[in-house]
Write an enzyme that holds these catalytic residues in place. Sequence first.
Site, mmCIF file in Angstrom:
data_model
loop_
_atom_site.group_PDB
_atom_site.id
_atom_site.type_symbol
_atom_site.label_atom_id
_atom_site.label_comp_id
_atom_site.label_asym_id
_atom_site.label_seq_id
_atom_site.Cartn_x
_atom_site.Cartn_y
_atom_site.Cartn_z
ATOM 1 N N SER A 115 0.830 -1.603 -0.222
ATOM 2 C CA SER A 115 -0.339 0.305 -0.128
ATOM 3 C C SER A 115 0.918 1.576 -0.119
ATOM 4 O O SER A 115 0.397 2.021 -0.874
ATOM 5 C CB SER A 115 -0.842 0.146 1.047
ATOM 6 O OG SER A 115 -0.834 -0.191 2.289
ATOM 7 N N GLU A 116 1.821 1.390 0.145
ATOM 8 C CA GLU A 116 2.917 2.522 0.696
ATOM 9 C C GLU A 116 4.234 1.689 0.479
ATOM 10 O O GLU A 116 5.039 0.750 1.680
ATOM 11 C CB GLU A 116 3.300 3.754 1.855
ATOM 12 C CG GLU A 116 1.744 4.285 0.978
ATOM 13 C CD GLU A 116 0.188 3.828 2.061
ATOM 14 O OE1 GLU A 116 -0.323 5.105 2.108
ATOM 15 O OE2 GLU A 116 0.334 3.384 2.829
ATOM 16 N N THR A 117 5.228 2.275 -0.444
ATOM 17 C CA THR A 117 6.552 2.364 0.399
ATOM 18 C C THR A 117 7.335 3.469 0.529
ATOM 19 O O THR A 117 6.635 4.609 0.520
ATOM 20 C CB THR A 117 7.536 1.674 -1.577
ATOM 21 O OG1 THR A 117 6.742 0.703 -1.677
ATOM 22 C CG2 THR A 117 9.122 1.850 -0.889
ATOM 23 N N HIS A 119 0.811 4.723 8.242
ATOM 24 C CA HIS A 119 1.390 3.285 8.766
ATOM 25 C C HIS A 119 2.882 3.762 7.873
ATOM 26 O O HIS A 119 3.926 3.088 8.356
ATOM 27 C CB HIS A 119 1.249 2.244 7.966
ATOM 28 C CG HIS A 119 1.488 2.063 6.984
ATOM 29 N ND1 HIS A 119 1.310 1.944 6.253
ATOM 30 C CD2 HIS A 119 2.101 0.132 6.574
ATOM 31 C CE1 HIS A 119 1.509 1.870 4.809
ATOM 32 N NE2 HIS A 119 2.026 0.469 4.764
#
Length: 304
Positions: A45-47, A76
């Site tokens: 979902s994110e990096t 997060h």
Amino acid sequence: MQRRYITVDVFTDRAFGGNQLAVVLDAGGLSTAQMQAIATEFNYSETTFVLPPRDKANDAEVRIFTPVRELPFAGHPNVGTAFVLARCSNEPRPRLLFEEKAGIVPVEIWREQGEVVGAELTAPQPLARLAKLSAAEVAACLSLTADDIKIDRHVPEAVGVGTPFVVAELHSREALRRASADAAAFGRTLPRGGAFSVYFYTRDIPAAEAGCDLQARMFMRGAGGFAEDPATGSATVAAAALLAELDPLRDGELELTGGQGFGMGRPSILRTTVEKEGGALLNAYVGGHCVQMMEGTFKLAGEG
């Protein structure tokens, strides 16, 4: 050039729970296009990409990418990146300051028996209430009916403390379980107030989920269509700030524990605190535990 990365599960104290995050530690020299391509390749979902700070008073510049776009702030990724940096440091500091597009994000490091176990961020911006939506509009996005949307506390709203989300309350845990993203309705309704995603929650908590004040889900556009996020710190802290603003409490702290990702098999626990003084919001926080999962290196084609 070999670049290091570490993956971590955030808002959980056990492996294969929470929300996955990839942290690229040696991001210097990468272009925005390369960062986006790497984030798409990881497909979490994110990096995050860790860069030297522009101001030496801070600890790092952190850029955050979903598989399809860059974000000014997210929950997060900050908690997980701080956890990773604290674990990698020979002299871990109790508090890190990250430079992000939404502003400076302070993150406190959580330790238990001397070991780094998690982190808690302070939202970089005050609560912004950006737009109101009808129950019918949001219900359509979630494949529900307007009767499933609870509006006695607040109508669905686009709100944010760095990144905006549409926040809506549902009457029941059953409606929360039943929801699914409707692409056509999303296309008609969003963006609204800068929000591209819908975070929806219920305070109808079954006994099996005791310990949570609310259970939530979040739908967003992903690389292959719509995706569900197992833990969304920036939306959770924005929702907590909204609920605190509506609470008659004038002074003190409002604490809420949010559950998310339970139906996905990735249970997440997000702990929020919102401070009020004289009826006004001061600061909003969200934190949780983390578990380091994998680490490795990669080299982009064409780099030395």
